[in-house]
Enzyme design. Structure first.
Site, PDB file in Angstrom:
ATOM      1  N   LYS A  13       1.646 -32.587 -15.404  1.00 38.59           N
ATOM      2  CA  LYS A  13       1.665 -31.290 -14.698  1.00 38.59           C
ATOM      3  C   LYS A  13       1.314 -31.458 -13.214  1.00 38.59           C
ATOM      4  CE  LYS A  13      -1.425 -29.393 -17.407  1.00 38.59           C
ATOM      5  NZ  LYS A  13      -1.712 -30.552 -18.265  1.00 38.59           N
ATOM      6  N   ARG A  88      -4.626 -21.391 -20.463  1.00 41.60           N
ATOM      7  CA  ARG A  88      -4.874 -22.409 -21.488  1.00 41.60           C
ATOM      8  C   ARG A  88      -5.179 -21.813 -22.849  1.00 41.60           C
ATOM      9  NH1 ARG A  88      -6.019 -26.992 -18.030  1.00 41.60           N
ATOM     10  NH2 ARG A  88      -6.254 -28.776 -19.399  1.00 41.60           N
ATOM     11  N   ARG A 127      -5.059 -44.418 -16.281  1.00 42.43           N
ATOM     12  CA  ARG A 127      -5.797 -43.713 -15.216  1.00 42.43           C
ATOM     13  C   ARG A 127      -7.305 -43.929 -15.379  1.00 42.43           C
ATOM     14  NH1 ARG A 127      -4.708 -37.411 -14.332  1.00 42.43           N
ATOM     15  NH2 ARG A 127      -5.688 -37.335 -16.387  1.00 42.43           N
ATOM     16  N   ARG A 133     -11.833 -41.348 -14.320  1.00 42.22           N
ATOM     17  CA  ARG A 133     -12.068 -39.908 -14.530  1.00 42.22           C
ATOM     18  C   ARG A 133     -12.802 -39.719 -15.857  1.00 42.22           C
ATOM     19  NH1 ARG A 133      -7.403 -35.171 -14.373  1.00 42.22           N
ATOM     20  NH2 ARG A 133      -8.206 -34.200 -16.252  1.00 42.22           N
ATOM     21  N   ARG A 144      -9.268 -33.492 -26.108  1.00 40.50           N
ATOM     22  CA  ARG A 144      -8.480 -32.596 -25.245  1.00 40.50           C
ATOM     23  C   ARG A 144      -7.130 -32.272 -25.913  1.00 40.50           C
ATOM     24  NH1 ARG A 144      -8.431 -36.157 -20.056  1.00 40.50           N
ATOM     25  NH2 ARG A 144      -7.039 -34.602 -19.177  1.00 40.50           N
TER      26      ARG A 144
HETATM   27  P1  AP5 Z   1      -0.922 -35.879 -14.381  1.00 37.54           P
HETATM   28  O1  AP5 Z   1       0.165 -35.503 -13.444  1.00 37.54           O
HETATM   29  O2  AP5 Z   1      -2.334 -35.881 -13.878  1.00 37.54           O
HETATM   30  O3  AP5 Z   1      -0.828 -34.962 -15.692  1.00 37.54           O
HETATM   31  P2  AP5 Z   1      -1.576 -33.606 -16.007  1.00 37.54           P
HETATM   32  O4  AP5 Z   1      -0.763 -32.934 -17.068  1.00 37.54           O
HETATM   33  O5  AP5 Z   1      -1.846 -32.863 -14.746  1.00 37.54           O
HETATM   34  O6  AP5 Z   1      -2.890 -34.240 -16.622  1.00 37.54           O
HETATM   35  P3  AP5 Z   1      -4.388 -33.856 -16.518  1.00 37.54           P
HETATM   36  O7  AP5 Z   1      -5.086 -34.946 -17.270  1.00 37.54           O
HETATM   37  O8  AP5 Z   1      -4.840 -33.601 -15.138  1.00 37.54           O
HETATM   38  O9  AP5 Z   1      -4.291 -32.520 -17.323  1.00 37.54           O
HETATM   39  P4  AP5 Z   1      -5.316 -31.618 -17.996  1.00 37.54           P
HETATM   40  O10 AP5 Z   1      -4.511 -30.433 -18.281  1.00 37.54           O
HETATM   41  O11 AP5 Z   1      -6.059 -32.160 -19.164  1.00 37.54           O
HETATM   42  O12 AP5 Z   1      -6.434 -31.592 -16.894  1.00 37.54           O
HETATM   43  P5  AP5 Z   1      -6.957 -30.470 -15.944  1.00 37.54           P
HETATM   44  O13 AP5 Z   1      -7.354 -31.146 -14.714  1.00 37.54           O
HETATM   45  O14 AP5 Z   1      -6.042 -29.307 -15.892  1.00 37.54           O
HETATM   46  O15 AP5 Z   1      -0.535 -37.269 -15.030  1.00 37.54           O
HETATM   47  C1  AP5 Z   1      -1.429 -37.953 -15.876  1.00 37.54           C
HETATM   48  C2  AP5 Z   1      -1.316 -39.467 -15.584  1.00 37.54           C
HETATM   49  O16 AP5 Z   1      -0.008 -39.902 -15.950  1.00 37.54           O
HETATM   50  C3  AP5 Z   1      -1.489 -39.803 -14.097  1.00 37.54           C
HETATM   51  O17 AP5 Z   1      -2.179 -41.007 -13.966  1.00 37.54           O
HETATM   52  C4  AP5 Z   1      -0.034 -39.931 -13.584  1.00 37.54           C
HETATM   53  O18 AP5 Z   1       0.069 -40.797 -12.499  1.00 37.54           O
HETATM   54  C5  AP5 Z   1       0.683 -40.443 -14.823  1.00 37.54           C
HETATM   55  N1  AP5 Z   1       2.076 -39.975 -14.914  1.00 37.54           N
HETATM   56  C6  AP5 Z   1       2.578 -38.780 -14.511  1.00 37.54           C
HETATM   57  N2  AP5 Z   1       3.901 -38.703 -14.765  1.00 37.54           N
HETATM   58  C7  AP5 Z   1       4.248 -39.882 -15.362  1.00 37.54           C
HETATM   59  C8  AP5 Z   1       5.467 -40.377 -15.871  1.00 37.54           C
HETATM   60  N3  AP5 Z   1       6.609 -39.687 -15.827  1.00 37.54           N
HETATM   61  N4  AP5 Z   1       5.465 -41.615 -16.433  1.00 37.54           N
HETATM   62  C9  AP5 Z   1       4.290 -42.342 -16.500  1.00 37.54           C
HETATM   63  N5  AP5 Z   1       3.105 -41.910 -16.006  1.00 37.54           N
HETATM   64  C10 AP5 Z   1       3.073 -40.691 -15.457  1.00 37.54           C
HETATM   65  O19 AP5 Z   1      -8.237 -29.984 -16.761  1.00 37.54           O
HETATM   66  C11 AP5 Z   1      -9.376 -30.800 -16.928  1.00 37.54           C
HETATM   67  C12 AP5 Z   1     -10.453 -30.000 -17.637  1.00 37.54           C
HETATM   68  O20 AP5 Z   1     -10.820 -28.859 -16.821  1.00 37.54           O
HETATM   69  C13 AP5 Z   1     -10.058 -29.377 -18.983  1.00 37.54           C
HETATM   70  O21 AP5 Z   1     -10.195 -30.270 -20.051  1.00 37.54           O
HETATM   71  C14 AP5 Z   1     -11.027 -28.196 -19.063  1.00 37.54           C
HETATM   72  O22 AP5 Z   1     -12.326 -28.624 -19.414  1.00 37.54           O
HETATM   73  C15 AP5 Z   1     -11.092 -27.716 -17.615  1.00 37.54           C
HETATM   74  N6  AP5 Z   1     -10.064 -26.682 -17.344  1.00 37.54           N
HETATM   75  C16 AP5 Z   1      -9.007 -26.773 -16.484  1.00 37.54           C
HETATM   76  N7  AP5 Z   1      -8.290 -25.631 -16.489  1.00 37.54           N
HETATM   77  C17 AP5 Z   1      -8.926 -24.810 -17.366  1.00 37.54           C
HETATM   78  C18 AP5 Z   1      -8.653 -23.498 -17.841  1.00 37.54           C
HETATM   79  N8  AP5 Z   1      -7.575 -22.815 -17.414  1.00 37.54           N
HETATM   80  N9  AP5 Z   1      -9.512 -22.965 -18.745  1.00 37.54           N
HETATM   81  C19 AP5 Z   1     -10.593 -23.636 -19.188  1.00 37.54           C
HETATM   82  N10 AP5 Z   1     -10.885 -24.899 -18.807  1.00 37.54           N
HETATM   83  C20 AP5 Z   1     -10.060 -25.471 -17.905  1.00 37.54           C
END
Ligand code: AP5
Length: 193
Positions: A13, A88, A127, A133, A144
């Protein structure tokens, strides 16, 4: 254009939101990044969120909505935005609906990146080794993914019922996936059902 990007943790994402931001000239709003910034700054919300995030659970709807509302008040979002990581759960989807109605900025499209869990475990492991992280350790990633399946997956149906959902294969080269997302935006129905 106002877009929600859905997908499991590690589905790409953030990576793809950065591409869409560059391509479409709209703001990228990641609730994960906003929460990590609050944790780093040691704000009251950040202090409450830290342990919850490290456990791979969802931060309270109230905290995240307040952070999002503040971000949406900033002028760079007025020309459009990509929401990454919100909503979410179904309560957040309802809250977003009400908030966007109130500020007169309804969604144009919801795009979901589909990536198998095995790829997600590989990506987050890479990562974790490179960046350390806290919630990327394999045990927390599994948690997760469970939280995603239980609470976030139903959000896709919520938007499908409103005629807003497009699904995209999130496996492959980053450029290819970006092109698929842009194509899905081009082919979406003009008026949601
Ligand atoms: P990346 O682009 O970072 O993917 P992502 O879907 O953004 O992954 P996240 O781990 O950031 O998502 P998340 O939803 O768990 O975390 P968030 O920060 O929102 O890519 C991931 C990896 O893959 C990277 O290293 C990238 O380089 C690699 N990659 C990308 N594309 C690729 C490809 N095509 N091929 C190979 N590799 C690739 O949330 C974190 C925490 O915050 C949650 O767990 C929760 O505790 C809290 N939180 C956030 N939002 C909320 C909410 N709305 N409500 C409640 N809690 C929340």
């Amino acid at each position: 254009m106002r877009i929600v990007l859905l997908g499991a943790p590690g589905s790409g994402k953030g990576t793809q939101a950065a591409r869409l931001k560059a391509e479409l000239g709209i703001a990228h709003i990641s609730t994960g990044d906003l929460l990590r910034a609050a944790v780093k700054a040691g704000t009251p919300s950040g202090l409450r969120a830290k342990a919850v995030m490290e456990a791979g659970q969802l931060v309270s709807d109230e905290i995240v909505l307040a952070i999002l509302e503040e971000r949406l008040a900033q002028p760079d979002t007025h020309g459009g935005f990509i929401l990454d990581g919100y909503p979410r759960n179904l309560a957040q989807a309802d809250a977003l609906d009400r908030l966007l109605k109130r500020i007169g900025q309804p969604l144009d499209a919801v795009l979901k990146l589909n990536v198998p869990d095995a790829d997600i475990l590989k990506r987050t492991e890479i990562r974790f080794k490179a960046e350390g992280r806290a919630d990327d350790n394999p045990e927390t990633v599994r948690r997760r993914l469970e939280v995603y399946a239980q609470q976030t997956a139903p959000v896709a149906d919520y938007y499908a019922q409103r005629g807003l959902l497009g699904e995209v294969n999130g496996v492959g080269a980053i450029d290819e996936i970006a092109a698929r997302l842009l194509a899905a935006l081009d082919t979406r129905p003009a008026t949601p059902a």
